[in-house]
Motif scaffolding. Structure first.
Motif, PDB file in Angstrom:
ATOM      1  N   GLU A 132       0.822  -1.208   0.000  1.00 37.96           N
ATOM      2  CA  GLU A 132       0.000   0.000   0.000  1.00 37.96           C
ATOM      3  C   GLU A 132       0.856   1.257   0.000  1.00 37.96           C
ATOM      4  O   GLU A 132       1.612   1.509   0.936  1.00 37.96           O
ATOM      5  N   LYS A 133       0.702   2.052  -1.076  1.00 37.38           N
ATOM      6  CA  LYS A 133       1.460   3.299  -1.186  1.00 37.38           C
ATOM      7  C   LYS A 133       1.175   4.210  -0.003  1.00 37.38           C
ATOM      8  O   LYS A 133       2.091   4.824   0.554  1.00 37.38           O
ATOM      9  N   GLU A 134      -0.082   4.294   0.392  1.00 42.40           N
ATOM     10  CA  GLU A 134      -0.483   5.166   1.496  1.00 42.40           C
ATOM     11  C   GLU A 134       0.311   4.859   2.769  1.00 42.40           C
ATOM     12  O   GLU A 134       0.760   5.767   3.467  1.00 42.40           O
ATOM     13  N   CYS A 135       0.515   3.584   3.056  1.00 45.07           N
ATOM     14  CA  CYS A 135       1.262   3.192   4.257  1.00 45.07           C
ATOM     15  C   CYS A 135       2.753   3.478   4.110  1.00 45.07           C
ATOM     16  O   CYS A 135       3.415   3.850   5.083  1.00 45.07           O
ATOM     17  N   ILE A 136       3.302   3.314   2.903  1.00 38.85           N
ATOM     18  CA  ILE A 136       4.718   3.640   2.684  1.00 38.85           C
ATOM     19  C   ILE A 136       4.932   5.138   2.862  1.00 38.85           C
ATOM     20  O   ILE A 136       5.862   5.571   3.545  1.00 38.85           O
ATOM     21  N   VAL A 137       4.061   5.949   2.265  1.00 35.34           N
ATOM     22  CA  VAL A 137       4.181   7.407   2.371  1.00 35.34           C
ATOM     23  C   VAL A 137       4.053   7.833   3.831  1.00 35.34           C
ATOM     24  O   VAL A 137       4.837   8.665   4.317  1.00 35.34           O
ATOM     25  N   SER A 138       3.099   7.271   4.548  1.00 33.15           N
ATOM     26  CA  SER A 138       2.922   7.584   5.970  1.00 33.15           C
ATOM     27  C   SER A 138       4.166   7.193   6.774  1.00 33.15           C
ATOM     28  O   SER A 138       4.619   7.941   7.645  1.00 33.15           O
ATOM     29  N   ALA A 139       4.727   6.026   6.476  1.00 31.68           N
ATOM     30  CA  ALA A 139       5.934   5.564   7.168  1.00 31.68           C
ATOM     31  C   ALA A 139       7.101   6.510   6.899  1.00 31.68           C
ATOM     32  O   ALA A 139       7.847   6.871   7.820  1.00 31.68           O
ATOM     33  N   LEU A 140       7.264   6.923   5.651  1.00 29.57           N
ATOM     34  CA  LEU A 140       8.355   7.835   5.313  1.00 29.57           C
ATOM     35  C   LEU A 140       8.183   9.181   5.999  1.00 29.57           C
ATOM     36  O   LEU A 140       9.161   9.777   6.472  1.00 29.57           O
ATOM     37  N   LYS A 141       6.950   9.677   6.080  1.00 30.75           N
ATOM     38  CA  LYS A 141       6.693  10.941   6.785  1.00 30.75           C
ATOM     39  C   LYS A 141       7.054  10.799   8.269  1.00 30.75           C
ATOM     40  O   LYS A 141       7.643  11.706   8.853  1.00 30.75           O
ATOM     41  N   ARG A 142       6.712   9.666   8.852  1.00 31.14           N
ATOM     42  CA  ARG A 142       7.052   9.407  10.255  1.00 31.14           C
ATOM     43  C   ARG A 142       8.571   9.398  10.449  1.00 31.14           C
ATOM     44  O   ARG A 142       9.084   9.765  11.488  1.00 31.14           O
ATOM     45  N   MET A 143       9.291   8.978   9.405  1.00 27.30           N
ATOM     46  CA  MET A 143      10.751   8.939   9.448  1.00 27.30           C
ATOM     47  C   MET A 143      11.370  10.313   9.137  1.00 27.30           C
ATOM     48  O   MET A 143      12.586  10.466   9.181  1.00 27.30           O
ATOM     49  N   GLY A 144      10.535  11.293   8.798  1.00 25.32           N
ATOM     50  CA  GLY A 144      11.013  12.649   8.558  1.00 25.32           C
ATOM     51  C   GLY A 144      11.268  13.007   7.104  1.00 25.32           C
ATOM     52  O   GLY A 144      11.906  14.015   6.809  1.00 25.32           O
ATOM     53  N   TYR A 145      10.739  12.200   6.173  1.00 27.28           N
ATOM     54  CA  TYR A 145      10.968  12.429   4.748  1.00 27.28           C
ATOM     55  C   TYR A 145       9.693  12.895   4.050  1.00 27.28           C
ATOM     56  O   TYR A 145       8.593  12.488   4.412  1.00 27.28           O
ATOM     57  N   ALA A 146       9.870  13.705   3.012  1.00 26.44           N
ATOM     58  CA  ALA A 146       8.772  14.095   2.127  1.00 26.44           C
ATOM     59  C   ALA A 146       8.860  13.217   0.877  1.00 26.44           C
ATOM     60  O   ALA A 146       9.926  12.733   0.516  1.00 26.44           O
ATOM     61  N   VAL A 147       7.724  13.018   0.212  1.00 22.97           N
ATOM     62  CA  VAL A 147       7.655  12.133  -0.947  1.00 22.97           C
ATOM     63  C   VAL A 147       7.147  12.915  -2.150  1.00 22.97           C
ATOM     64  O   VAL A 147       6.209  13.702  -2.033  1.00 22.97           O
ATOM     65  N   VAL A 148       7.782  12.684  -3.307  1.00 19.48           N
ATOM     66  CA  VAL A 148       7.342  13.294  -4.564  1.00 19.48           C
ATOM     67  C   VAL A 148       7.321  12.232  -5.655  1.00 19.48           C
ATOM     68  O   VAL A 148       8.027  11.229  -5.572  1.00 19.48           O
ATOM     69  N   ASP A 149       6.489  12.443  -6.661  1.00 22.00           N
ATOM     70  CA  ASP A 149       6.419  11.506  -7.782  1.00 22.00           C
ATOM     71  C   ASP A 149       7.660  11.645  -8.652  1.00 22.00           C
ATOM     72  O   ASP A 149       8.242  12.718  -8.752  1.00 22.00           O
ATOM     73  N   GLY A 150       8.047  10.539  -9.277  1.00 24.53           N
ATOM     74  CA  GLY A 150       9.134  10.603 -10.242  1.00 24.53           C
ATOM     75  C   GLY A 150      10.178   9.526 -10.071  1.00 24.53           C
ATOM     76  O   GLY A 150      10.154   8.738  -9.125  1.00 24.53           O
ATOM     77  N   SER A 151      11.095   9.506 -11.014  1.00 24.25           N
ATOM     78  CA  SER A 151      12.136   8.483 -11.071  1.00 24.25           C
ATOM     79  C   SER A 151      13.268   8.774 -10.087  1.00 24.25           C
ATOM     80  O   SER A 151      13.306   9.802  -9.433  1.00 24.25           O
ATOM     81  N   VAL A 152      14.212   7.837 -10.042  1.00 28.22           N
ATOM     82  CA  VAL A 152      15.353   7.904  -9.130  1.00 28.22           C
ATOM     83  C   VAL A 152      16.591   8.341  -9.908  1.00 28.22           C
ATOM     84  O   VAL A 152      16.814   7.911 -11.027  1.00 28.22           O
ATOM     85  N   SER A 153      17.389   9.201  -9.295  1.00 26.12           N
ATOM     86  CA  SER A 153      18.670   9.606  -9.855  1.00 26.12           C
ATOM     87  C   SER A 153      19.757   9.166  -8.897  1.00 26.12           C
ATOM     88  O   SER A 153      19.830   9.650  -7.773  1.00 26.12           O
ATOM     89  N   GLY A 154      20.590   8.248  -9.332  1.00 28.07           N
ATOM     90  CA  GLY A 154      21.675   7.754  -8.498  1.00 28.07           C
ATOM     91  C   GLY A 154      22.914   8.601  -8.633  1.00 28.07           C
ATOM     92  O   GLY A 154      22.921   9.663  -9.262  1.00 28.07           O
ATOM     93  N   TYR A 155      23.994   8.126  -8.046  1.00 31.40           N
ATOM     94  CA  TYR A 155      25.278   8.813  -8.104  1.00 31.40           C
ATOM     95  C   TYR A 155      25.747   8.883  -9.559  1.00 31.40           C
ATOM     96  O   TYR A 155      25.574   7.939 -10.322  1.00 31.40           O
ATOM     97  N   GLY A 156      26.298   9.993  -9.936  1.00 29.73           N
ATOM     98  CA  GLY A 156      26.694  10.178 -11.330  1.00 29.73           C
ATOM     99  C   GLY A 156      25.475  10.441 -12.192  1.00 29.73           C
ATOM    100  O   GLY A 156      24.615  11.214 -11.834  1.00 29.73           O
ATOM    101  N   LYS A 157      25.376   9.736 -13.293  1.00 28.68           N
ATOM    102  CA  LYS A 157      24.250   9.955 -14.212  1.00 28.68           C
ATOM    103  C   LYS A 157      23.289   8.775 -14.254  1.00 28.68           C
ATOM    104  O   LYS A 157      22.508   8.641 -15.187  1.00 28.68           O
ATOM    105  N   GLN A 158      23.322   7.929 -13.211  1.00 21.20           N
ATOM    106  CA  GLN A 158      22.434   6.773 -13.183  1.00 21.20           C
ATOM    107  C   GLN A 158      20.996   7.217 -12.933  1.00 21.20           C
ATOM    108  O   GLN A 158      20.746   8.109 -12.132  1.00 21.20           O
ATOM    109  N   THR A 159      20.058   6.577 -13.620  1.00 15.62           N
ATOM    110  CA  THR A 159      18.635   6.813 -13.373  1.00 15.62           C
ATOM    111  C   THR A 159      17.906   5.483 -13.414  1.00 15.62           C
ATOM    112  O   THR A 159      18.381   4.516 -14.009  1.00 15.62           O
TER     113      THR A 159
END
Length: 120
Positions: free
Chosen positions: A14-41
């Motif tokens: 459940e996305k809702e529970c993941i987002v809630s868990a991340l907020k509890r951990m102090g993180y904000a969530v936004v839509d979109g892909s991942v950008s790793g170190y360097g030019k990795q996506t």
């Protein structure tokens, strides 16, 4: 070494529970892909705003962590452990009757202890 790795998050459907868990951990969530170190996506449904190299992708069995933890302040193992505990708290919040609330939460390395209180 830097690389984007997918980790199956067993039982996290459940996305809702993941987002809630991340907020509890102090993180904000936004839509979109991942950008790793360097030019990795890598493709992701959403990612952590403060850590663009950490995201989540839905597949037929639930969510996967799509992340590059290179030079991050937290290890993959510790992040997943914290996420799992907070995800379970989010599931509990959804399951308890509306006249009850989570009063206190005590977390140790081996368990999470939750006390409920009746809403007044």
């Amino acid at each position: 070494m830097s690389q984007i790795i997918r980790t199956i998050l067993e039982g996290m459907t459940e996305k809702e529970c993941i987002v809630s868990a991340l907020k509890r951990m102090g993180y904000a969530v936004v839509d979109g892909s991942v950008s790793g170190y360097g030019k990795q996506t890598a493709e992701a449904n959403f990612h952590i705003k403060e850590m663009r190299s950490v995201g989540f992708m839905y597949n037929e069995s639930g969510y996967e962590l799509v992340a590059d933890f290179y030079n991050m302040p937290v290890t993959r193992t510790d992040f997943v452990y914290d996420l799992q505990g907070n995800y379970q708290l989010s599931e509990l919040e959804k399951a308890i009757p509306s006249n009850w609330k989570i009063d206190t939460v005590k977390t140790t390395k081996n368990m999470i202890e939750v006390e409920l209180a009746e809403r007044i």
